[in-house]
Design an enzyme around this catalytic site. Structure first.
Site, PDB file in Angstrom:
ATOM      1  N   LYS A   1      -5.514  68.925  66.823  1.00  0.00           N
ATOM      2  CA  LYS A   1      -5.744  68.777  65.392  1.00  0.00           C
ATOM      3  C   LYS A   1      -4.428  68.818  64.623  1.00  0.00           C
ATOM      4  CE  LYS A   1     -10.235  68.796  65.881  1.00  0.00           C
ATOM      5  NZ  LYS A   1     -10.238  68.531  67.327  1.00  0.00           N
ATOM      6  N   ASP A   2      -4.487  68.280  63.420  1.00  0.00           N
ATOM      7  CA  ASP A   2      -3.304  68.145  62.599  1.00  0.00           C
ATOM      8  C   ASP A   2      -2.788  69.489  62.097  1.00  0.00           C
ATOM      9  OD1 ASP A   2      -1.495  66.248  61.151  1.00  0.00           O
ATOM     10  OD2 ASP A   2      -2.322  67.336  59.450  1.00  0.00           O
ATOM     11  N   ARG A   3      -1.497  69.548  61.860  1.00  0.00           N
ATOM     12  CA  ARG A   3      -0.842  70.765  61.392  1.00  0.00           C
ATOM     13  C   ARG A   3      -1.039  70.988  59.901  1.00  0.00           C
ATOM     14  NH1 ARG A   3       5.732  71.401  61.619  1.00  0.00           N
ATOM     15  NH2 ARG A   3       5.901  73.572  60.877  1.00  0.00           N
TER      16      ARG A   3
END
Length: 372
Positions: free
Chosen positions: A71-73
């Site tokens: 998942k994105d930061r």
């Protein structure tokens, strides 16, 4: 897609809470076994960095941590990680990580490690700000997404910080340079080539106008269950594609990938030939996976939205579910020119944030959370 200033524009991820991702589980943990499924909510952490922090907290090896998707930061993300833990031991406390932006929601035992790809999809809840564009036209475009979808491109988010990972890897595969020694990095670079070749095939079919329909010889994937079949009645399947029931697929090249027939097979062989010199390169790509098929378009489900005003600026609240591997900014970028409001590089026309496959450089170089 080209960057067009005349198109509607919007800002994404002005704050992490404007980009919320909920991983949808493929199955629930059983309640017993030698592993623990940790459901967590994190802010400002990539999956890779979060996994390392949890491993440090538990005193176990980094590679013992399992995940279904990356998942994105620059977001608020809810997902499941797993770790081995003796059945005779009490479940560990995770509360001290809450102050760092990692909130444990539930710990449940399960017999085995959570594996990559073991997710049903991702639910996005997004806020787009500073919208420039006619609301009526935007509403029509959003409604069209429900049945037509958008080209399911990977885009440069899979190609490394400077976007040159695939080209460097192609040189290595052609024997023009040496590849990296690290097996993990080699696998990631080979995966970036698979993504690049898929995008090249997709671009060919977009130019032909065949990306959102079915033609003779296509391998077709059902939207509801993901079943794959060779079309025997392309006219009927084209009508099914028109209402979003099925989509044609493109190649994730590998030695055991299933090939289409007829013209679709020829188009894919042309991409492989022009990039890697033909099918002899498939064994090398097999080190990143046996090969598979990916739908040529992504169709969001449960799409809902509303426009609102915030301090005089036009904004959009939107929620949707995307299948695993699909990119929220690919969908949004078909409607808007996007500007990324986070610390990350600005993105445009659907190229940027991935639901469950972040940029390769994040997997290789990310060392901690973003500023919160």
């Amino acid at each position: 897609m080209s960057f067009e200033r005349s198109r509607p524009s919007a800002t994404i991820r002005s704050t992490p809470s404007d980009f919320i991702v909920e991983e949808l589980a493929l199955y629930e943990p059983s309640g017993s076994g030698g592993h623990v499924f940790l459901r967590l909510r994190k802010t400002g952490w990539s999956t890779a960095a979060c996994a390392r922090r949890i491993a440090q907290h538990l005193g176990i090896a980094n590679d013992a941590i399992g995940h279904a998707g990356l998942k994105d930061r620059h977001a608020v993300t809810e997902q499941t990680l797993s770790f081995p833990w003796p059945e005779s031991a009490a479940l560990p406390s995770m509360s001290e990580l809450a102050s760092e932006g990692i909130e444990a929601l539930q710990l449940t035992r399960h017999p085995h490690k959570l594996r990559v790809g073991h997710l049903a999809g991702n639910r996005f809840t997004l806020v787009l700000r500073n919208i420039v564009g006619e609301q009526a036209a935007l509403q029509q475009a959003l409604e069209t997404l429900k049945t037509q979808g958008v080209p399911n491109a990977f885009g440069p988010q899979r190609f490394g910080r400077d976007g040159n990972n695939p080209e460097q890897t192609l040189q290595w595969l052609r024997g023009q340079s040496r590849g990296p020694k690290d097996k993990r990095i080699r696998r990631l670079l080979l995966s970036s080539v698979q993504s690049l070749l898929f995008d090249r095939l997709l671009e060919k079919r977009v130019q032909q106008g065949t990306w959102n329909t079915v033609v003779a010889g296509d391998l077709v994937k059902t939207t509801a269950h993901g079943g794959l079949f060779l079309t025997e009645d392309p006219e009927t399947d084209a009508r099914r594609a028109l209402v979003g029931e099925v989509s044609a697929t493109g190649p994730i090249f590998g030695p055991r990938m299933r090939w289409p027939q007829g013209e679709p097979a020829q188009w894919e062989k042309e991409v492989l030939e022009s990039s890697l010199g033909g099918e002899k390169a498939l064994e090398a790509l097999g080190k990143a996976g046996a090969g598979s098929r990916r739908a040529l378009r992504v169709l969001p489900s449960d799409l809902d939205y509303r426009f609102f005003e915030d301090e005089g600026n036009s904004c959009l609240w939107l929620t949707m579910v995307l299948p695993k591997g699909a990119y929220a900014t690919t969908v949004l970028g078909s409607v808007f020119v996007l500007e990324d409001g986070s610390e990350a590089a600005k993105v445009a026309s659907g190229r940027g944030t991935v639901a469950d496959s972040p940029p390769n450089e994040e997997m290789l170089d990310d060392t901690g959370p973003s500023s919160r």
